[in-house]
Design a protein around this motif. Sequence first.
Motif, PDB file in Angstrom:
ATOM      1  N   SER A 489       0.828  -1.206   0.000  1.00  0.00           N
ATOM      2  CA  SER A 489       0.000   0.000   0.000  1.00  0.00           C
ATOM      3  C   SER A 489       0.863   1.256   0.000  1.00  0.00           C
ATOM      4  CB  SER A 489      -0.932  -0.007   1.215  1.00  0.00           C
ATOM      5  OG  SER A 489      -1.758   1.139   1.234  1.00  0.00           O
ATOM      6  N   MET A 490       1.947   1.233   0.782  1.00  0.00           N
ATOM      7  CA  MET A 490       2.851   2.379   0.800  1.00  0.00           C
ATOM      8  C   MET A 490       3.521   2.574  -0.566  1.00  0.00           C
ATOM      9  SD  MET A 490       2.683   3.808   3.761  1.00  0.00           S
ATOM     10  CE  MET A 490       0.932   3.446   3.554  1.00  0.00           C
ATOM     11  N   LEU A 491       3.835   1.468  -1.232  1.00  0.00           N
ATOM     12  CA  LEU A 491       4.445   1.569  -2.558  1.00  0.00           C
ATOM     13  C   LEU A 491       3.489   2.224  -3.552  1.00  0.00           C
ATOM     14  CD1 LEU A 491       6.337  -1.838  -2.957  1.00  0.00           C
ATOM     15  CD2 LEU A 491       7.329   0.443  -2.680  1.00  0.00           C
ATOM     16  N   THR A 492       2.206   1.918  -3.448  1.00  0.00           N
ATOM     17  CA  THR A 492       1.252   2.558  -4.358  1.00  0.00           C
ATOM     18  C   THR A 492       1.199   4.060  -4.128  1.00  0.00           C
ATOM     19  OG1 THR A 492      -0.645   2.219  -2.851  1.00  0.00           O
ATOM     20  CG2 THR A 492      -0.153   0.470  -4.440  1.00  0.00           C
ATOM     21  N   VAL A 493       1.340   4.475  -2.867  1.00  0.00           N
ATOM     22  CA  VAL A 493       1.378   5.915  -2.584  1.00  0.00           C
ATOM     23  C   VAL A 493       2.600   6.549  -3.235  1.00  0.00           C
ATOM     24  CG1 VAL A 493       1.534   7.655  -0.761  1.00  0.00           C
ATOM     25  CG2 VAL A 493       0.094   5.643  -0.431  1.00  0.00           C
ATOM     26  N   ILE A 494       3.743   5.869  -3.120  1.00  0.00           N
ATOM     27  CA  ILE A 494       4.974   6.385  -3.730  1.00  0.00           C
ATOM     28  C   ILE A 494       4.822   6.449  -5.242  1.00  0.00           C
ATOM     29  CG2 ILE A 494       7.418   5.916  -4.100  1.00  0.00           C
ATOM     30  CD1 ILE A 494       7.470   4.645  -1.313  1.00  0.00           C
ATOM     31  N   PHE A 495       4.260   5.400  -5.838  1.00  0.00           N
ATOM     32  CA  PHE A 495       4.077   5.399  -7.281  1.00  0.00           C
ATOM     33  C   PHE A 495       3.136   6.513  -7.728  1.00  0.00           C
ATOM     34  CE2 PHE A 495       5.106   0.625  -7.278  1.00  0.00           C
ATOM     35  CZ  PHE A 495       6.448   0.907  -7.495  1.00  0.00           C
ATOM     36  N   ARG A 496       2.099   6.773  -6.915  1.00  0.00           N
ATOM     37  CA  ARG A 496       1.175   7.849  -7.277  1.00  0.00           C
ATOM     38  C   ARG A 496       1.874   9.202  -7.260  1.00  0.00           C
ATOM     39  NH1 ARG A 496      -4.686   6.594  -4.388  1.00  0.00           N
ATOM     40  NH2 ARG A 496      -4.755   4.367  -4.826  1.00  0.00           N
ATOM     41  N   THR A 497       2.746   9.408  -6.298  1.00  0.00           N
ATOM     42  CA  THR A 497       3.468  10.684  -6.251  1.00  0.00           C
ATOM     43  C   THR A 497       4.548  10.742  -7.321  1.00  0.00           C
ATOM     44  OG1 THR A 497       5.013   9.826  -4.581  1.00  0.00           O
ATOM     45  CG2 THR A 497       3.047  10.952  -3.780  1.00  0.00           C
ATOM     46  N   GLN A 498       5.038   9.584  -7.749  1.00  0.00           N
ATOM     47  CA  GLN A 498       6.037   9.568  -8.808  1.00  0.00           C
ATOM     48  C   GLN A 498       5.413   9.784 -10.178  1.00  0.00           C
ATOM     49  OE1 GLN A 498       8.216   5.824  -8.132  1.00  0.00           O
ATOM     50  NE2 GLN A 498      10.028   7.083  -7.848  1.00  0.00           N
ATOM     51  N   LEU A 499       4.141   9.497 -10.287  1.00  0.00           N
ATOM     52  CA  LEU A 499       3.454   9.638 -11.569  1.00  0.00           C
ATOM     53  C   LEU A 499       2.262  10.582 -11.434  1.00  0.00           C
ATOM     54  CD1 LEU A 499       3.479   5.870 -12.590  1.00  0.00           C
ATOM     55  CD2 LEU A 499       5.054   7.657 -13.377  1.00  0.00           C
ATOM     56  N   PRO A 500       2.507  11.828 -11.030  1.00  0.00           N
ATOM     57  CA  PRO A 500       1.386  12.770 -10.889  1.00  0.00           C
ATOM     58  C   PRO A 500       0.957  13.307 -12.255  1.00  0.00           C
ATOM     59  CG  PRO A 500       3.434  13.878 -10.385  1.00  0.00           C
ATOM     60  CD  PRO A 500       3.786  12.440 -10.662  1.00  0.00           C
ATOM     61  N   PHE A 532       2.752  26.395 -14.664  1.00  0.00           N
ATOM     62  CA  PHE A 532       2.971  24.949 -14.564  1.00  0.00           C
ATOM     63  C   PHE A 532       2.560  24.461 -13.181  1.00  0.00           C
ATOM     64  CE2 PHE A 532       5.833  21.346 -13.582  1.00  0.00           C
ATOM     65  CZ  PHE A 532       5.470  20.488 -14.608  1.00  0.00           C
ATOM     66  N   ARG A 533       1.813  23.344 -13.153  1.00  0.00           N
ATOM     67  CA  ARG A 533       1.362  22.782 -11.873  1.00  0.00           C
ATOM     68  C   ARG A 533       1.481  21.261 -11.901  1.00  0.00           C
ATOM     69  NH1 ARG A 533      -4.704  23.791  -9.918  1.00  0.00           N
ATOM     70  NH2 ARG A 533      -3.869  25.841  -9.352  1.00  0.00           N
ATOM     71  N   TYR A 539       9.308  15.993  -4.019  1.00  0.00           N
ATOM     72  CA  TYR A 539      10.329  15.443  -3.132  1.00  0.00           C
ATOM     73  C   TYR A 539      11.245  14.543  -3.946  1.00  0.00           C
ATOM     74  CZ  TYR A 539       7.743  10.999  -2.910  1.00  0.00           C
ATOM     75  OH  TYR A 539       7.125   9.806  -3.211  1.00  0.00           O
ATOM     76  N   PHE A 540      12.157  13.871  -3.266  1.00  0.00           N
ATOM     77  CA  PHE A 540      13.240  13.183  -3.963  1.00  0.00           C
ATOM     78  C   PHE A 540      12.764  12.168  -4.987  1.00  0.00           C
ATOM     79  CE2 PHE A 540      12.212  10.338  -0.490  1.00  0.00           C
ATOM     80  CZ  PHE A 540      12.392   9.079  -1.023  1.00  0.00           C
ATOM     81  N   ALA A 541      11.597  11.537  -4.751  1.00  0.00           N
ATOM     82  CA  ALA A 541      11.151  10.460  -5.628  1.00  0.00           C
ATOM     83  C   ALA A 541      10.644  10.963  -6.979  1.00  0.00           C
ATOM     84  CB  ALA A 541      10.063   9.634  -4.938  1.00  0.00           C
ATOM     85  N   ASN A 542      10.206  12.228  -7.056  1.00  0.00           N
ATOM     86  CA  ASN A 542       9.667  12.713  -8.325  1.00  0.00           C
ATOM     87  C   ASN A 542      10.294  14.023  -8.787  1.00  0.00           C
ATOM     88  OD1 ASN A 542       8.572  14.590  -6.598  1.00  0.00           O
ATOM     89  ND2 ASN A 542       6.452  13.990  -6.914  1.00  0.00           N
ATOM     90  N   ALA A 543      11.369  14.436  -8.127  1.00  0.00           N
ATOM     91  CA  ALA A 543      11.982  15.720  -8.469  1.00  0.00           C
ATOM     92  C   ALA A 543      12.503  15.730  -9.907  1.00  0.00           C
ATOM     93  CB  ALA A 543      13.117  16.025  -7.487  1.00  0.00           C
ATOM     94  N   GLU A 548      11.674  17.241 -15.881  1.00  0.00           N
ATOM     95  CA  GLU A 548      11.453  16.746 -17.237  1.00  0.00           C
ATOM     96  C   GLU A 548      10.086  17.170 -17.766  1.00  0.00           C
ATOM     97  OE1 GLU A 548      11.970  12.574 -16.925  1.00  0.00           O
ATOM     98  OE2 GLU A 548      14.162  12.661 -16.738  1.00  0.00           O
ATOM     99  N   ALA A 549       9.059  17.082 -16.888  1.00  0.00           N
ATOM    100  CA  ALA A 549       7.715  17.480 -17.319  1.00  0.00           C
ATOM    101  C   ALA A 549       7.654  18.970 -17.627  1.00  0.00           C
ATOM    102  CB  ALA A 549       6.698  17.127 -16.231  1.00  0.00           C
ATOM    103  N   LEU A 550       8.356  19.778 -16.848  1.00  0.00           N
ATOM    104  CA  LEU A 550       8.395  21.216 -17.111  1.00  0.00           C
ATOM    105  C   LEU A 550       9.029  21.491 -18.471  1.00  0.00           C
ATOM    106  CD1 LEU A 550       8.036  24.156 -16.262  1.00  0.00           C
ATOM    107  CD2 LEU A 550      10.219  23.996 -15.034  1.00  0.00           C
ATOM    108  N   GLY A 551      10.098  20.774 -18.796  1.00  0.00           N
ATOM    109  CA  GLY A 551      10.727  20.945 -20.099  1.00  0.00           C
ATOM    110  C   GLY A 551       9.809  20.547 -21.240  1.00  0.00           C
ATOM    111  N   GLU A 552       9.074  19.431 -21.059  1.00  0.00           N
ATOM    112  CA  GLU A 552       8.164  18.981 -22.114  1.00  0.00           C
ATOM    113  C   GLU A 552       7.016  19.955 -22.309  1.00  0.00           C
ATOM    114  OE1 GLU A 552       6.903  15.104 -21.045  1.00  0.00           O
ATOM    115  OE2 GLU A 552       8.890  14.184 -21.282  1.00  0.00           O
ATOM    116  N   LYS A 553       6.441  20.449 -21.212  1.00  0.00           N
ATOM    117  CA  LYS A 553       5.303  21.356 -21.309  1.00  0.00           C
ATOM    118  C   LYS A 553       5.705  22.716 -21.881  1.00  0.00           C
ATOM    119  CE  LYS A 553       2.005  18.747 -19.509  1.00  0.00           C
ATOM    120  NZ  LYS A 553       0.769  18.388 -20.243  1.00  0.00           N
ATOM    121  N   SER A 554       6.907  23.169 -21.534  1.00  0.00           N
ATOM    122  CA  SER A 554       7.352  24.491 -21.989  1.00  0.00           C
ATOM    123  C   SER A 554       7.975  24.450 -23.376  1.00  0.00           C
ATOM    124  CB  SER A 554       8.361  25.068 -20.991  1.00  0.00           C
ATOM    125  OG  SER A 554       9.541  24.272 -20.958  1.00  0.00           O
TER     126      SER A 554
END
Length: 710
Positions: A489-500, A532-533, A539-543, A548-554
């Motif tokens: 369950s904790m891993l799913t939380v991490i994955f969700r924050t890694q893939l926002p 951009f939002r 945090y460290f897991a999705n920084a 990368e997402a900012l570069g793609e969007k911009s």
Amino acid sequence: MSLTLSHTLPLSFAVSVSVCLSLSLCVSLSVSLSLSLSLSLRCSGPRVKSCFLGFLPVLSWLPHYSIRENFVGDLMSGISVGIMHLPQGMAYALLAAVPPVFGLYSSFYPILVYFIFGTSQHISVGTYAVMSVMIGGVTERLAPDSDFMMWDNMTNSSQVDTASRDAVRIRVAAAVTFLSGLFQILLGLVQFGFVVTYLSEPLVRGYTTGAAIHVIVSQLKYTFGINPVRHSGPLALIYTVLEVCYLVPQTNVGALVVSIVSIIGLILVKELNTYLGKRLPVPIPAELLAIVIATVVSWQMNLQKKYEVDVVGLIPSGLQPPVFPDTSLFSQVIGDAFALSVVGYGIAISLGRIFALKYGYKVDSNQELLALGLSNSVGGVFQCFAISCSMSRTMVQESTGGKTQVAGALSAIIILFITLWIGTLFENLPKAVLAAVIFVNLHGMIKQFLDIPALWRSNRVDMLVWVATFVLTITLNPDLGLAASIAFSMLTVIFRTQLPKYSLLGQVPHTDVYRPVEEFNQVRQLPGLLIFRSSATLYFANAEMYQEALGEKSGIDIVKILSTKKKLEVKRKRHQQKLDKELKKAAKMNRGTEGEPEKLEQKDVTFIDVGFDLDPSLPRAIILDLPPVNFLDTVGVKTLRNIRRDYGEIGIEVVLSGCQTVVVDNLQAGGFFNDEVTKSCIFSTVHDAVLHCQTSGSINQDEEMVATHF
């Protein structure tokens, strides 16, 4: 002074001493905890009183108890629930692999303790199927039948010494129960009640469904009248099912008939209760009728001798004297004890909060930990097994008019009466009937399989948690399954924050409202400005993915641009050095060619400028909207600092909006601000940031200003 009571003492004296010891132990523990806490905090008089009443909630509500308004409902509820405790206590004792009478003890002492310390007015604590099957896994692992085999000269075969085996299993159950209570007390003292937040509803429902399968499989031996080999460890359930299938040809027909008739009868009576609904003042006690009728039939037809149907056997009258648990067993059951403490608390607090919300009162999560911990630790001294809250009994307690904890205390008195004077009448009760009671009471948990299609439609990640928890509980057993399920369950939380979800915001025309341009047709992006939002915290897991997402969007490959800039800077320096050498050489020659160096220098500058121009279609300012961010670690702070620095180097201003106070504090502590970067780059709302960028000249520039040269 020895705590062991002499068997020659009168029964009433033994009962009185046992009850007094349990109550005095509870009160003394509470007083010592209250005094130590108050002294350590050096509280004032009112504060000490508040702490004392917090540890003894009964003193805050019992003096104000309204007999006229509450007693009749509590009395009817207490009698109804007390009647349910009898069959369920005996049946769940089989799950715990201890004699049935110990299920009655577990329905008495812990309830009285919870009456004193508990804060929920409606839940019915006592034996619970999931807890019992977890206890049974421990007792059968540490005291398997194979350790108590003895040779019978009469039959020339090996038989189990049940008396010795049960004595050891009782000690094991008491030890793990006592230790689980200590864990709950410690967690309560350190205000660890929030631990239940890690037990999400899909996890709890998947776990209880998996545990229900363990319960069902464990009772098949009584249904078919067979004796499968006890398996332990991972995949034990699978091995047990295969063993049962192998032994099905040896089924005891008498036990099977008793099981089928009991199950059908219980289902019919429960359906009748559902059909009649509110027309009945109290539900028909299906389980009580089943065990009474089955006991009478078994006694009259002598099912044990004629058909070899296994019965409950000897039920001693009276209560057990207190015995401190065997501490030598603690090291072997510490993991199981912690799992029991978490599961028992999670189930009780979840159900308690449901009724607290319904009736408008508050359940103190930390006090509930203490209440359950004291119930289990005191129960362990009196050879009970771990308890929690039962949904079926709680629903009956509430539907029959129970309004306070007095209903629970009255149900304990009913159990005390049964234990002292009536228990011996059920010695001929077939164990197959108790197994049938368990099967029918698990129908609510089995219905939880319907969660799967519902979660598939609403939230597939939650469905994945449900299914994974169920599979892990089935394959790894309830104790290891719980730990693995929480980790998953904790891993799913991490994955969700890694893939926002990353979005570009646009403005709703003529308003200060900004919404994702991908989701709303009427919003428009402001020229020269990018907002951009991210839907998750940073945090460290999705920084890295945030950048990368900012570069793609911009549309800005910041790494490539900075790399190109550095290369051009190196070329400029190289050409400058070459030019300087030529100038020195020309000066020495002193031939009067003063205009030539200027021509060389101009040629060099032209080369550099033509080589790198910023695309005029790219934004001149970027707003990072951070309302979803509730904290920043050092990596998150560094990421924002790098973004502002890197984009600033190519002439794009970066500002922040919607930062929470804690995020600003994190930025301050992480060294984000300095002489050049101040808090003036942070704005309360997106619109404030937009107005700043528009008025500061960041996006109102001529075409010549847009083409920035390095």
